[in-house]
Design an enzyme around this catalytic site. Structure first.
Site, mmCIF file in Angstrom:
data_model
loop_
_atom_site.group_PDB
_atom_site.id
_atom_site.type_symbol
_atom_site.label_atom_id
_atom_site.label_comp_id
_atom_site.label_asym_id
_atom_site.label_seq_id
_atom_site.Cartn_x
_atom_site.Cartn_y
_atom_site.Cartn_z
ATOM 1 N N LYS A 124 1.089 3.311 -4.975
ATOM 2 C CA LYS A 124 0.384 4.277 -5.813
ATOM 3 C C LYS A 124 1.084 5.630 -5.896
ATOM 4 O O LYS A 124 0.828 6.421 -6.803
ATOM 5 C CB LYS A 124 -1.035 4.475 -5.275
ATOM 6 C CG LYS A 124 -1.891 3.258 -5.433
ATOM 7 C CD LYS A 124 -2.813 3.020 -4.253
ATOM 8 C CE LYS A 124 -2.152 2.224 -3.167
ATOM 9 N NZ LYS A 124 -3.027 1.810 -2.064
ATOM 10 N N LYS A 224 -5.570 6.213 -7.342
ATOM 11 C CA LYS A 224 -6.053 5.127 -8.198
ATOM 12 C C LYS A 224 -6.791 5.688 -9.416
ATOM 13 O O LYS A 224 -6.686 5.152 -10.515
ATOM 14 C CB LYS A 224 -6.958 4.194 -7.388
ATOM 15 C CG LYS A 224 -6.166 3.384 -6.353
ATOM 16 C CD LYS A 224 -7.074 2.722 -5.350
ATOM 17 C CE LYS A 224 -6.295 1.895 -4.348
ATOM 18 N NZ LYS A 224 -7.081 1.502 -3.183
HETATM 19 N N1 HSE Z 1 -5.583 1.123 1.696
HETATM 20 C C1 HSE Z 1 -6.041 0.653 0.438
HETATM 21 C C2 HSE Z 1 -7.543 0.505 0.479
HETATM 22 C C3 HSE Z 1 -5.367 -0.642 0.132
HETATM 23 O O1 HSE Z 1 -8.118 0.546 1.572
HETATM 24 O O2 HSE Z 1 -8.170 0.376 -0.566
HETATM 25 C C4 HSE Z 1 -5.542 -1.134 -1.274
HETATM 26 O O3 HSE Z 1 -5.014 -0.239 -2.209
#
Ligand code: HSE
Length: 340
Positions: A124, A224
């Site tokens: 990301k 995200k």
């Molecule tokens: N570390 C991220 C989460 C992994 O816990 O959502 C998936 O992107």
């Protein structure tokens, strides 16, 4: 199709496991025979231009670096050199996220484009800081940059928003986008365990980032949201345009307090299509009956759109195989597009 796999941690290994498990199905259903010709980890690379035996590489990785595999392993060979020197159609990039520099994924993406390869990444970091520039770069080089694994783990959140709501207009997106923090908050709520205990479990289950600070300080969910904002709403924003608050200050008392009000604390990412409210990530108390208030490492996204109204998509948002399945989906997409 010749593939270079960069990074051999939870996600990289899961990609190989899935390619082994689905080998027959990929040929039968899709006429697809992917050939992984190189895999890199932090110590070096293993290369076989005829195609690596993935079972052997996975077995060898249990003991040490892929660079130590006899004959085919090369110690000190960097991922960048491998991308530059080998002929391949696709690079799959699975290195850990760095939200400040975007590296090393950023350089891997640039090198893939320079050497005319398509790239799939679950990372990301580069998108959080430079989504609009990366898309320009992909267009300029006429190569595909696929990232469905970067949001929602195995759940096709981006595809749902893009394809299913294509003729509608999304006016707001609310999402529980980080599996680790959702797992922590859920375990604290359901089992009364401490923050640290729950975080430890999330690490062991393979949900947390290599640097779990990114999960708990809200950066992962924010990255995200940046991807969703750009990809689904056409907003050219980066991480600095968001208000971000993680869950580090949430105590067991806060959880109990919310429970008394029949509520549950969730880390929610939110963006609207107007400029009225700044896009944000913050802990919010949801009604316990809210369908968005999913438990465990699940993710949920509520799309509000002009015609369909409210739609919620729920699914596994973290984990090796979950993420690898999205990478495989991207791989098939590239294969199908290459045939056009
Ligand atoms: N570390 C991220 C989460 C992994 O816990 O959502 C998936 O992107």
């Amino acid at each position: 199709m010749r593939i270079i796999l960069i990074g051999f941690g939870t996600v990289g290994k899961s990609v190989c496991e899935l390619l082994i498990e689905r080998k027959e199905e990929l040929v039968k259903k899709h006429g697809f025979e992917p050939r992984v010709i190189a895999i890199t980890d932090t110590k070096g690379a293993v290369i076989d231009e005829k195609g690596l035996d993935l079972k052997d590489v996975l077995e060898a990785k249990k003991k040490s670096s892929v660079a130590n595999i006899p004959e085919k392993g090369i110690e000190g060979k960097s991922s960048k050199e491998v991308i530059e020197e080998l002929d391949a159609e696709v690079v799959i990039e699975t290195t850990p996220t760095d939200i400040e520099s975007g590296e090393p994924a950023m350089s891997h993406i640039e090198t893939a484009f320079k050497t005319k390869k398509h790239i799939i990444t679950a990372n990301k970091g580069p998108f959080a800081i430079a989504y609009p520039a990366l898309m320009d770069l992909a267009k300029y080089n006429n190569k595909m940059l696929k990232f469905s694994a970067a949001v929602g783990g195995g759940t096709p959140m981006l595809e749902f928003g893009k394809k299913c709501l294509e003729a509608d207009r999304i006016t707001q997106i609310d999402g529980i986008l980080n599996g680790t923090t959702n797992y922590i908050l859920s375990e604290m709520d359901q089992k009364g365990i401490s923050f640290d205990q729950a975080l430890q479990q999330a690490k062991e289950l393979g949900y947390a980032e290599a640097d779990p600070k990114l999960d708990i300080n809200g950066s992962d969910a924010a990255a995200k949201l940046v991807i969703m904002a750009n990809f689904l709403l056409g907003k050219e924003i980066t991480l600095k345009d968001l208000e971000i608050e993680g869950i580090t200050n949430i105590t067991s008392e806060d959880i109990v307090e919310a429970k008394k009000e029949n509520k549950i604390i969730k880390l929610v990412a939110r963006i609207g299509d107007t400029e009225k409210e700044k896009p944000c990530v913050k802990p919010i108390k949801l009604e316990r009956t809210d369908p968005m208030a999913v438990l465990g490492a699940l993710n949920s996204v509520k799309f509000v759109s002009e015609f369909a109204g409210e739609e919620i998509i729920i699914g596994k948002g973290a984990g090796g195989h979950e993420t690898a399945s999205s990478i495989l989906r991207d791989l098939l997409d590239i294969k199908n597009n290459m045939m056009v």
